[in-house]
Design a protein around this motif. Structure first.
Motif, PDB file in Angstrom:
ATOM      1  N   VAL A  42      -3.654  -4.917   7.172  1.00 36.54           N
ATOM      2  CA  VAL A  42      -5.033  -4.834   6.656  1.00 36.54           C
ATOM      3  C   VAL A  42      -5.231  -3.530   5.903  1.00 36.54           C
ATOM      4  O   VAL A  42      -5.896  -3.492   4.856  1.00 36.54           O
ATOM      5  CB  VAL A  42      -6.039  -4.967   7.823  1.00 36.54           C
ATOM      6  CG1 VAL A  42      -7.445  -4.649   7.355  1.00 36.54           C
ATOM      7  CG2 VAL A  42      -6.005  -6.374   8.405  1.00 36.54           C
ATOM      8  N   THR A  43      -4.649  -2.428   6.423  1.00 37.33           N
ATOM      9  CA  THR A  43      -4.774  -1.143   5.737  1.00 37.33           C
ATOM     10  C   THR A  43      -4.116  -1.195   4.356  1.00 37.33           C
ATOM     11  O   THR A  43      -4.663  -0.702   3.362  1.00 37.33           O
ATOM     12  CB  THR A  43      -4.121  -0.039   6.582  1.00 37.33           C
ATOM     13  OG1 THR A  43      -4.737  -0.011   7.880  1.00 37.33           O
ATOM     14  CG2 THR A  43      -4.292   1.315   5.929  1.00 37.33           C
ATOM     15  N   LYS A  44      -2.913  -1.811   4.279  1.00 41.74           N
ATOM     16  CA  LYS A  44      -2.232  -1.935   2.987  1.00 41.74           C
ATOM     17  C   LYS A  44      -3.037  -2.793   2.015  1.00 41.74           C
ATOM     18  O   LYS A  44      -3.141  -2.489   0.826  1.00 41.74           O
ATOM     19  CB  LYS A  44      -0.848  -2.529   3.200  1.00 41.74           C
ATOM     20  CG  LYS A  44       0.109  -1.594   3.927  1.00 41.74           C
ATOM     21  CD  LYS A  44       1.481  -2.246   4.117  1.00 41.74           C
ATOM     22  CE  LYS A  44       2.440  -1.315   4.860  1.00 41.74           C
ATOM     23  NZ  LYS A  44       3.764  -1.952   5.086  1.00 41.74           N
ATOM     24  N   ILE A  45      -3.585  -3.895   2.538  1.00 42.42           N
ATOM     25  CA  ILE A  45      -4.397  -4.760   1.665  1.00 42.42           C
ATOM     26  C   ILE A  45      -5.617  -4.018   1.153  1.00 42.42           C
ATOM     27  O   ILE A  45      -6.007  -4.144  -0.008  1.00 42.42           O
ATOM     28  CB  ILE A  45      -4.807  -6.034   2.435  1.00 42.42           C
ATOM     29  CG1 ILE A  45      -3.571  -6.905   2.724  1.00 42.42           C
ATOM     30  CG2 ILE A  45      -5.841  -6.838   1.658  1.00 42.42           C
ATOM     31  CD1 ILE A  45      -3.849  -8.090   3.609  1.00 42.42           C
ATOM     32  N   ASP A  46      -6.203  -3.206   2.020  1.00 48.57           N
ATOM     33  CA  ASP A  46      -7.377  -2.428   1.613  1.00 48.57           C
ATOM     34  C   ASP A  46      -6.998  -1.437   0.514  1.00 48.57           C
ATOM     35  O   ASP A  46      -7.741  -1.274  -0.470  1.00 48.57           O
ATOM     36  CB  ASP A  46      -7.951  -1.699   2.833  1.00 48.57           C
ATOM     37  CG  ASP A  46      -9.212  -0.926   2.495  1.00 48.57           C
ATOM     38  OD1 ASP A  46     -10.190  -1.564   2.075  1.00 48.57           O
ATOM     39  OD2 ASP A  46      -9.217   0.303   2.627  1.00 48.57           O
ATOM     40  N   LYS A  47      -5.842  -0.778   0.660  1.00 46.55           N
ATOM     41  CA  LYS A  47      -5.402   0.143  -0.387  1.00 46.55           C
ATOM     42  C   LYS A  47      -5.129  -0.603  -1.688  1.00 46.55           C
ATOM     43  O   LYS A  47      -5.440  -0.120  -2.778  1.00 46.55           O
ATOM     44  CB  LYS A  47      -4.146   0.873   0.072  1.00 46.55           C
ATOM     45  CG  LYS A  47      -4.391   1.884   1.198  1.00 46.55           C
ATOM     46  CD  LYS A  47      -3.106   2.587   1.587  1.00 46.55           C
ATOM     47  CE  LYS A  47      -3.346   3.598   2.698  1.00 46.55           C
ATOM     48  NZ  LYS A  47      -2.094   4.282   3.112  1.00 46.55           N
ATOM     49  N   LEU A  48      -4.522  -1.789  -1.571  1.00 45.08           N
ATOM     50  CA  LEU A  48      -4.217  -2.577  -2.769  1.00 45.08           C
ATOM     51  C   LEU A  48      -5.489  -2.992  -3.491  1.00 45.08           C
ATOM     52  O   LEU A  48      -5.599  -2.885  -4.709  1.00 45.08           O
ATOM     53  CB  LEU A  48      -3.404  -3.814  -2.374  1.00 45.08           C
ATOM     54  CG  LEU A  48      -3.008  -4.768  -3.516  1.00 45.08           C
ATOM     55  CD1 LEU A  48      -2.143  -4.040  -4.525  1.00 45.08           C
ATOM     56  CD2 LEU A  48      -2.276  -5.974  -2.956  1.00 45.08           C
ATOM     57  N   VAL A  49      -6.480  -3.452  -2.722  1.00 43.54           N
ATOM     58  CA  VAL A  49      -7.762  -3.861  -3.326  1.00 43.54           C
ATOM     59  C   VAL A  49      -8.453  -2.676  -3.964  1.00 43.54           C
ATOM     60  O   VAL A  49      -9.050  -2.773  -5.053  1.00 43.54           O
ATOM     61  CB  VAL A  49      -8.656  -4.514  -2.256  1.00 43.54           C
ATOM     62  CG1 VAL A  49     -10.045  -4.771  -2.815  1.00 43.54           C
ATOM     63  CG2 VAL A  49      -8.042  -5.827  -1.771  1.00 43.54           C
ATOM     64  N   THR A  50      -8.363  -1.496  -3.303  1.00 46.06           N
ATOM     65  CA  THR A  50      -8.981  -0.297  -3.877  1.00 46.06           C
ATOM     66  C   THR A  50      -8.299   0.106  -5.174  1.00 46.06           C
ATOM     67  O   THR A  50      -8.940   0.536  -6.131  1.00 46.06           O
ATOM     68  CB  THR A  50      -8.910   0.851  -2.859  1.00 46.06           C
ATOM     69  OG1 THR A  50      -9.530   0.440  -1.635  1.00 46.06           O
ATOM     70  CG2 THR A  50      -9.638   2.081  -3.383  1.00 46.06           C
ATOM     71  N   SER A  51      -6.961  -0.029  -5.229  1.00 47.15           N
ATOM     72  CA  SER A  51      -6.222   0.360  -6.437  1.00 47.15           C
ATOM     73  C   SER A  51      -6.453  -0.586  -7.604  1.00 47.15           C
ATOM     74  O   SER A  51      -6.119  -0.250  -8.734  1.00 47.15           O
ATOM     75  CB  SER A  51      -4.727   0.434  -6.115  1.00 47.15           C
ATOM     76  OG  SER A  51      -4.220  -0.855  -5.811  1.00 47.15           O
ATOM     77  N   LEU A  52      -6.995  -1.769  -7.346  1.00 44.15           N
ATOM     78  CA  LEU A  52      -7.223  -2.720  -8.447  1.00 44.15           C
ATOM     79  C   LEU A  52      -8.247  -2.200  -9.447  1.00 44.15           C
ATOM     80  O   LEU A  52      -8.252  -2.609 -10.602  1.00 44.15           O
ATOM     81  CB  LEU A  52      -7.678  -4.063  -7.884  1.00 44.15           C
ATOM     82  CG  LEU A  52      -6.627  -4.859  -7.105  1.00 44.15           C
ATOM     83  CD1 LEU A  52      -7.227  -6.145  -6.576  1.00 44.15           C
ATOM     84  CD2 LEU A  52      -5.409  -5.152  -7.957  1.00 44.15           C
ATOM     85  N   ASP A  53      -9.143  -1.290  -8.983  1.00 37.86           N
ATOM     86  CA  ASP A  53     -10.150  -0.734  -9.884  1.00 37.86           C
ATOM     87  C   ASP A  53      -9.577   0.340 -10.800  1.00 37.86           C
ATOM     88  O   ASP A  53     -10.260   0.811 -11.707  1.00 37.86           O
ATOM     89  CB  ASP A  53     -11.315  -0.151  -9.073  1.00 37.86           C
ATOM     90  CG  ASP A  53     -12.117  -1.240  -8.379  1.00 37.86           C
ATOM     91  OD1 ASP A  53     -12.142  -2.361  -8.924  1.00 37.86           O
ATOM     92  OD2 ASP A  53     -12.689  -0.983  -7.313  1.00 37.86           O
ATOM     93  N   ASN A  54      -8.355   0.766 -10.551  1.00 41.42           N
ATOM     94  CA  ASN A  54      -7.731   1.786 -11.397  1.00 41.42           C
ATOM     95  C   ASN A  54      -7.455   1.216 -12.785  1.00 41.42           C
ATOM     96  O   ASN A  54      -6.926   0.120 -12.929  1.00 41.42           O
ATOM     97  CB  ASN A  54      -6.436   2.266 -10.735  1.00 41.42           C
ATOM     98  CG  ASN A  54      -5.906   3.529 -11.416  1.00 41.42           C
ATOM     99  OD1 ASN A  54      -6.389   3.933 -12.468  1.00 41.42           O
ATOM    100  ND2 ASN A  54      -4.921   4.137 -10.777  1.00 41.42           N
ATOM    101  N   LYS A  55      -7.799   1.979 -13.832  1.00 37.23           N
ATOM    102  CA  LYS A  55      -7.622   1.498 -15.217  1.00 37.23           C
ATOM    103  C   LYS A  55      -6.155   1.364 -15.612  1.00 37.23           C
ATOM    104  O   LYS A  55      -5.840   0.692 -16.585  1.00 37.23           O
ATOM    105  CB  LYS A  55      -8.327   2.453 -16.192  1.00 37.23           C
ATOM    106  CG  LYS A  55      -9.840   2.388 -16.087  1.00 37.23           C
ATOM    107  CD  LYS A  55     -10.492   3.248 -17.130  1.00 37.23           C
ATOM    108  CE  LYS A  55     -11.999   3.126 -17.074  1.00 37.23           C
ATOM    109  NZ  LYS A  55     -12.653   3.962 -18.099  1.00 37.23           N
TER     110      LYS A  55
END
Length: 327
Positions: free
Chosen positions: A204-217
């Motif tokens: 879940v922590t990795k998925i959260d980081k992945l979802v957060t990184s999706l906003d990176n340009k």
């Protein structure tokens, strides 16, 4: 025997002092009961007065402000209590105040306590009726306690029965407690469950980081969020759709051509399946090559002929002149 003057004086003083004491007692009692002050009536309705009597005190926020002047039975569940309240207290008692019957101490007389409200309502007026709250009676408490004791006795009996069955090795709970193998399996299961929970938490922590990184340009999704890039991609998809349609059309035409060839239709099929025509074409090409060779020989002979020699020299000069101009 006639009384002397001193005895008469003593008797008069005794009577006067007794009368003064009686008057003072009446005054103090009347003042305590609000008999001589300026008072007004205030009423409250109760379901049970719990032994309240005439003359009992009325308190507001712990201060004695009046007495009970009347207790009237309206019906079997409604009792009106008339209270005499000091006029000076009326501005402080609001319409949302609540009257309740309580005891003056642990074993004292019953009194009426007026509990202040929120203070947002208007003040009461003489003759108004305020809300009341009926406290739980001692009889009700004893009845509830009796029921609670019976339930506690049943619960104790059931617990004792369960404990005896566990001690005797009966029932699944006893088996679970006394079976060492099952206890070991349960312990192992809990360990695996703990490891699984830990792994799930890390995932879940990795998925959260992945979802957060999706906003990176710098990421694909971040680039797609750019409106200009999104429009380009949209145009590309549109052009790709059009190209797909054209490719489908070309493929359809090719399929039709291939079907015609298979069915013996068209010039390609005719050329491929007619060997005589192929031989004729081959012979024609050979004749054309021979004619071209003879034509070249004739042209070469014409260059050396004195009639056309001047013309060919003129052509060569123009070609050399054109080359010089290009340089």
């Amino acid at each position: 025997m006639e009384k002397t003057t001193s005895q008469k004086i003593r008797l008069g003083l005794f009577v006067i002092i007794g009368l003064l004491v009686f008057i003072l007692a009446i005054y103090f009692i009347g003042d305590k009961q609000k008999m001589f002050g300026k008072t007004n009536h205030l009423e409250a309705i109760f379901n049970n007065v719990n032994g309240l009597q005439l003359g009992n005190n009325v308190r507001y926020s712990g201060i004695s402000v009046g007495t009970v002047r009347g207790i009237e039975m309206i019906n079997d569940t409604t009792i009106r209590v008339d209270m005499m309240i000091d006029k000076a207290i009326f501005p402080y008692i609001k319409k949302d105040a609540i009257a309740t019957i309580s005891s003056d101490g642990l074993v004292g007389n019953m009194i009426i306590s007026i509990i202040p409200g929120n203070g947002n309502e208007a003040s009461v007026k003489p003759g108004d009726e305020i809300h009341s709250y009926n406290r739980i009676r001692t009889e009700d408490m004893l009845n509830t306690l009796s029921i609670t004791n019976k339930n506690a006795a049943k619960l104790t009996s059931n617990l004792l029965k369960i404990t005896n069955e566990i001690n005797d090795g009966k029932g699944p709970l006893s088996l679970l407690l006394k079976d060492t193998l099952m206890a070991k399996d349960l312990k192992e299961t809990m360990r695996y469950l703990k490891l699984t929970t830990k792994g799930a938490s890390e995932t879940v922590t990795k998925i959260d980081k992945l979802v957060t990184s999706l906003d990176n340009k710098d990421n694909v999704v971040g680039v797609i969020k750019d409106s200009a890039v999104a429009n380009k991609i949209k145009n590309m998809v549109t052009n790709l759709d059009l190209s797909t349609k054209e490719i489908k059309l070309v493929i359809a035409n090719l399929n039709a051509t291939i079907l015609n060839i298979k069915d013996g239709k068209g010039s390609i099929n005719y050329l491929a399946n007619d060997p005589k025509l192929v031989e004729k074409i081959d012979s024609t090409m050979t004749n054309i090559n021979k004619a071209s060779a003879k034509l070249n020989e004739n042209m070469e002979a014409m260059k050396h002929n004195f009639l056309f020699k001047g013309y060919f020299k003129k052509q060569e000069k123009e070609k050399e002149k054109a080359k010089e101009n290009k340089k």
